[in-house]
Every structure is written in C-alpha cells, then in structure tokens.
Design a protein around this motif. Structure first.
Motif, short mmCIF file in Angstrom:
data_model
loop_
_atom_site.label_atom_id
_atom_site.label_comp_id
_atom_site.label_asym_id
_atom_site.label_seq_id
_atom_site.Cartn_x
_atom_site.Cartn_y
_atom_site.Cartn_z
N ILE A 167 0.83 -1.21 0.00
CA ILE A 167 0.00 0.00 0.00
C ILE A 167 0.87 1.26 0.00
CG2 ILE A 167 -1.63 1.35 1.37
CD1 ILE A 167 -2.80 -1.36 2.33
N LEU A 168 1.90 1.27 0.84
CA LEU A 168 2.77 2.45 0.94
C LEU A 168 3.55 2.67 -0.35
CD1 LEU A 168 4.21 2.14 4.57
CD2 LEU A 168 2.30 3.52 3.77
N ALA A 169 4.09 1.60 -0.92
CA ALA A 169 4.87 1.74 -2.15
C ALA A 169 3.99 2.26 -3.29
CB ALA A 169 5.49 0.39 -2.53
N ALA A 170 2.79 1.70 -3.42
CA ALA A 170 1.88 2.15 -4.48
C ALA A 170 1.47 3.60 -4.28
CB ALA A 170 0.64 1.24 -4.51
N LEU A 171 1.16 3.96 -3.03
CA LEU A 171 0.74 5.33 -2.75
C LEU A 171 1.87 6.32 -2.98
CD1 LEU A 171 -1.51 7.18 -1.75
CD2 LEU A 171 -0.70 6.79 0.58
N ASN A 172 3.08 5.98 -2.57
CA ASN A 172 4.23 6.85 -2.81
C ASN A 172 4.43 7.10 -4.30
OD1 ASN A 172 4.74 7.03 -0.09
ND2 ASN A 172 6.33 5.46 -0.09
N TYR A 173 4.32 6.02 -5.08
CA TYR A 173 4.48 6.14 -6.54
C TYR A 173 3.43 7.07 -7.12
CZ TYR A 173 4.83 4.95 -11.47
OH TYR A 173 4.97 5.02 -12.85
N ILE A 174 2.17 6.90 -6.69
CA ILE A 174 1.07 7.72 -7.20
C ILE A 174 1.30 9.19 -6.86
CG2 ILE A 174 -1.39 8.24 -6.94
CD1 ILE A 174 -1.83 5.22 -6.53
N MET A 175 1.74 9.47 -5.64
CA MET A 175 1.91 10.86 -5.21
C MET A 175 3.12 11.51 -5.88
SD MET A 175 -0.70 11.21 -3.41
CE MET A 175 -0.44 12.87 -2.83
N ILE A 176 4.19 10.75 -6.09
CA ILE A 176 5.34 11.29 -6.83
C ILE A 176 4.95 11.58 -8.27
CG2 ILE A 176 7.65 10.75 -7.71
CD1 ILE A 176 8.10 9.12 -5.14
N ASN A 177 4.23 10.65 -8.88
CA ASN A 177 3.77 10.84 -10.25
C ASN A 177 2.84 12.05 -10.35
OD1 ASN A 177 3.50 9.54 -13.10
ND2 ASN A 177 1.40 9.87 -12.46
N LEU A 178 2.00 12.23 -9.31
CA LEU A 178 1.10 13.39 -9.29
C LEU A 178 1.89 14.69 -9.28
CD1 LEU A 178 -1.82 14.50 -8.97
CD2 LEU A 178 -1.48 14.34 -6.50
N ALA A 179 2.93 14.76 -8.46
CA ALA A 179 3.75 15.98 -8.40
C ALA A 179 4.48 16.24 -9.71
CB ALA A 179 4.75 15.87 -7.25
N LEU A 180 4.85 15.18 -10.43
CA LEU A 180 5.58 15.33 -11.69
C LEU A 180 4.67 15.64 -12.87
CD1 LEU A 180 8.15 12.38 -11.37
CD2 LEU A 180 8.57 14.83 -11.03
N THR A 181 3.37 15.46 -12.71
CA THR A 181 2.43 15.70 -13.82
C THR A 181 1.36 16.71 -13.43
OG1 THR A 181 1.10 13.79 -13.10
CG2 THR A 181 2.77 13.39 -14.78
N LEU A 182 1.64 17.51 -12.41
CA LEU A 182 0.65 18.45 -11.90
C LEU A 182 0.28 19.47 -12.96
CD1 LEU A 182 -0.77 18.89 -9.16
CD2 LEU A 182 0.95 20.62 -8.66
N SER A 183 -1.02 19.73 -13.10
CA SER A 183 -1.52 20.70 -14.07
C SER A 183 -2.86 21.23 -13.58
CB SER A 183 -1.68 20.04 -15.45
OG SER A 183 -2.69 19.05 -15.41
N SER A 184 -3.39 22.21 -14.31
CA SER A 184 -4.69 22.75 -13.94
C SER A 184 -5.78 21.69 -14.04
CB SER A 184 -5.04 23.94 -14.84
OG SER A 184 -5.00 23.56 -16.22
N GLY A 185 -5.66 20.80 -15.04
CA GLY A 185 -6.62 19.71 -15.18
C GLY A 185 -6.57 18.76 -13.99
N VAL A 186 -5.35 18.48 -13.51
CA VAL A 186 -5.19 17.60 -12.35
C VAL A 186 -5.80 18.24 -11.11
CG1 VAL A 186 -3.49 16.56 -10.80
CG2 VAL A 186 -3.15 16.43 -13.28
N ILE A 187 -5.60 19.54 -10.93
CA ILE A 187 -6.16 20.22 -9.76
C ILE A 187 -7.69 20.23 -9.83
CG2 ILE A 187 -6.34 22.43 -8.57
CD1 ILE A 187 -3.49 22.97 -9.19
N THR A 188 -8.23 20.42 -11.04
CA THR A 188 -9.68 20.35 -11.20
C THR A 188 -10.20 18.98 -10.80
OG1 THR A 188 -9.58 21.95 -13.02
CG2 THR A 188 -11.59 20.66 -12.81
#
Length: 389
Positions: A167-188
């Motif tokens: 769970i931790l490894a998957a969540l860390n990956y998702i959150m790192i990927n989120l920070a690397l692909t952050l955009s206005s669409g992602v925030i929406t």
C-alpha cells in the motif's frame, strides 16, 4: 504520390521542448490537431526511480512490524481495532504519501523542472492538504468496503506488514507521479474528487441515518458525528479552487487583458470564498443567520456568473452559452417549484441545485483551462509543401 511538407517552428517554441535537432519524432493527428512527440513512449512518461518510493515504504513497514512486536500483537484485523491494517495504512500512508508529494514538488520547483515550476509557492499548502484529505477519504472508503467483504478476517503480523508495504509503495508512486504531472486539469480533478468523496463519506458514516429529512446543511452541524469531515471538505474545496483560479488567470493574462477578465477572476474567487465560508460557519444555532446569508451570496454569485459569462469569458462558444442558460433556467424553475409546491423537499432541492451549479462550474473551469493552455503555449508556425525539382 504523397506530398511532403515542412513545419517551421519559432525558437521560443522549440526551447520549451527537450528535442534535439535532427532527432526523429512521431507525429499524430487527433481531432484535427497535430501532435509531435518522441517516438519512444517511455520518453513521454515521468521517470521515477524505484528507490524514491520503495525505500520509504520499506522503512515505514519495518517501523510498523517493530511496533506491533513491541505491543505483543499476534494477529491484526483489517479494520475495527486501534491496531488494524486500515489504521496503519491510513496513518503511515497519509504521512508517507503527503511527504512524497511535498518533497517531489519542492525539489522539481527549485530545479525549475516539471510542471511545478509554473505554480506559486502559496498554492503548495492547499494542494498538499487537499491530497492528504483525499488519501484519508479514499482509504476510509476502501477499507470500509474490505470490512464488508471480509468480515472478521485477521492476519499474522508478517502478512499484515506485507500489505502495508504494498500500500505504501503504491501510494508513494502515485503521489510522486502526481507531483511530476501536476496541471490545472489535475487540480480540477482533485477538487472534484475531494468534494464528492468528502460529502459521500459524511453521508455514509454520519450518526443520523435520517439526516436527509432535515436539509443538506445538516451534515455540517454539531448534530452530525462527521460534521468535521464535511466542513473541512468545503473549506479546502474553496481554498483549492482559489489556488486553481490563481494559477489559471496568471496564464490567461499573458494573452487576454482588460477589466472583464478581472471581473471573471474576482467573481470566481468570491464564489470559492463562499464555499469555504459555508464550512467555516456551519448551520449551527450561533451561525444560522450568517450561514444562510453566505449560502444566498453563493447563489447570487452563481447567477451573476451565468448572466455575465458571455461578456467576461474570452472566446466563449455558443454551445457553452446555451448550456449555461439552460442550467440557469432549470435552477430557477426548481426554485419556483420548491417555493410554491411541496413536490421537492429541502434536501432534494439543495442536492439538485448543488449538482447543477457544480456541473456548470466544472464546465466553466474547463473553458478557462483551455484558454490558459492556449494563451501560454500558443505559437505561430508555418506549414508549406516541399517543392520537388
């Protein structure tokens, strides 16, 4: 015989890419748009080193195993007890996921790489807390579902630790990927997920199953056991919307200037402030009048936006205007039906109005997002055929 064409790109556009001269690229045509990108798919994806998300998961999983050993625990349930997989994943995952996002965002912004460089530092606390809330709501819902599916299931400490690690490894990956692909669409999307998941969570877990007999605002009152979750959702939805508007309009103003665009910006900010204020001042006796007035201001601002959008939104389409006016008419008709008849209950009326208003708001933000994207990344190019001699 097929013709050949050459595309002339301005230097300002080429400098925004990682392409090198004479590099072979792939070209695709989608919805009458030409996209040029690297040939290899992996070159288009964020490069995330496995150690970035595995090592924190290993450390925290080891800490979890040591902790349960010290407590002399032999078996661990999915949910229910203080020492459960759900609580372990929620506490450790929330801390690890938020920290992974925070570190990745800060590092990439300082280095000037990735989309985080286009966001203001003042937006970081709001976005980070919103991510933490979404993790909490998502884990609560997922483990509640697991509890219904596997009632009474318990695992030994090593199996439970393995679950925690995954769970931790998957969540860390998702959150790192989120920070690397952050955009206005992602925030929406974050805004949408947070407000819907927060409200659904409050509806499902509140202590009064007859809450709907009162009104929608009952979920935020002291009579509801999950009022804190409901109100904090509204507060950070408003703050997240302010961060989104702040980001979008900086890009828009590079191309569109004048007082009209500022009117649109401040109407949206006032709307976001009203959403947050409804959470700050719930419908308890001491805030009842203020809560009702803020709710009415929210409705007034929505109606003003629907009326003036044709003048304040640049390059507005007839389709969007038609949808806006239809939604405005339906909202007005529902209000008349609610006031003059007993057909709609107060809760049903509020839910219908909220659904229509929020749907229209997402459409408006999508239009503004398109303007911001084109305003910042719009370049004039030339396509001309190559003469064969």
């Amino acid at each position: 015989m097929a013709k050949k064409y050459e595309i002339e790109l301005p230097d300002s556009a080429f400098e925004k890419t990682d392409f090198s001269t004479n590099e072979e690229l792939s070209l695709s045509v989608n919805h009458k748009q030409i996209n040029i990108r690297p040939i290899k798919v992996r070159d288009q994806l964020p490069k995330i080193n496995i150690f970035w998300y595995v090592i924190p998961a290993v450390i925290l999983s080891a800490a979890f195993l040591i902790f349960v050993n010290l407590k002399s625990i032999t078996t661990i349930p999915i949910t229910g007890d203080d020492y459960s997989i759900a609580n372990g994943a929620l506490i450790l995952g929330g801390c690890s996921g938020v920290l992974s996002f925070l570190v990745t965002f800060i590092v990439t912004k300082i280095l000037g790489k990735g989309p985080s460089k286009d966001f203001y530092w003042r937006s970081l606390p709001t976005i980070t807390i919103a991510c933490g809330l979404i993790i909490a709501f998502s884990f609560s819902a997922i483990f509640w579902l697991f509890e219904q599916m596997f009632k009474g299931a318990r695992f030994d400490i090593y199996t439970a630790t393995c679950f925690i690690f995954v769970i931790l490894a998957a969540l860390n990956y998702i959150m790192i990927n989120l920070a690397l692909t952050l955009s206005s669409g992602v925030i929406t999307n974050l805004l949408t997920i947070m407000i819907i998941s927060g409200m659904l969570f409050s509806m499902l877990t509140n202590s009064s199953r007859d809450w709907w007999r009162y009104n929608f605002s009952f979920l935020g009152t002291a009579k509801n056991s999950t009022s804190f979750q409901f109100n904090i959702t509204l507060i950070f939805t408003g703050l997240l919307m302010i961060a989104l508007v702040d980001y979008l309009f900086v890009s828009i103003q590079k191309r569109y200037r004048g007082y009209k665009i500022q009117v649109l910006r401040w109407l949206l900010i006032m709307l976001a402030i009203c959403i947050a204020s409804i959470g700050i001042f719930p419908n308890n006796p001491q805030f009842h009048i203020l809560h009702d007035r803020i709710s009415m201001w929210l409705v007034y601002i929505m109606l003003i936006l629907i009326i003036v959008v044709r003048w304040v939104l640049p390059e507005v389409t007839k389709q969007f205007l038609t949808v806006s006016y239809v939604i405005g008419v339906v909202m007005g008709a529902e209000y008349i039906v609610f006031k003059l008849t007993d057909y709609l209950s107060l809760t049903a009326f509020e839910l219908f109005e909220f659904g229509l208003a929020f749907s229209w708001l997402l459409l408006l933000l999508q239009n503004i997002e398109n303007l911001a994207q084109f305003g910042q990344n719009l370049f004039v190019i030339k396509i001309k055929p190559i003469d064969k001699k």
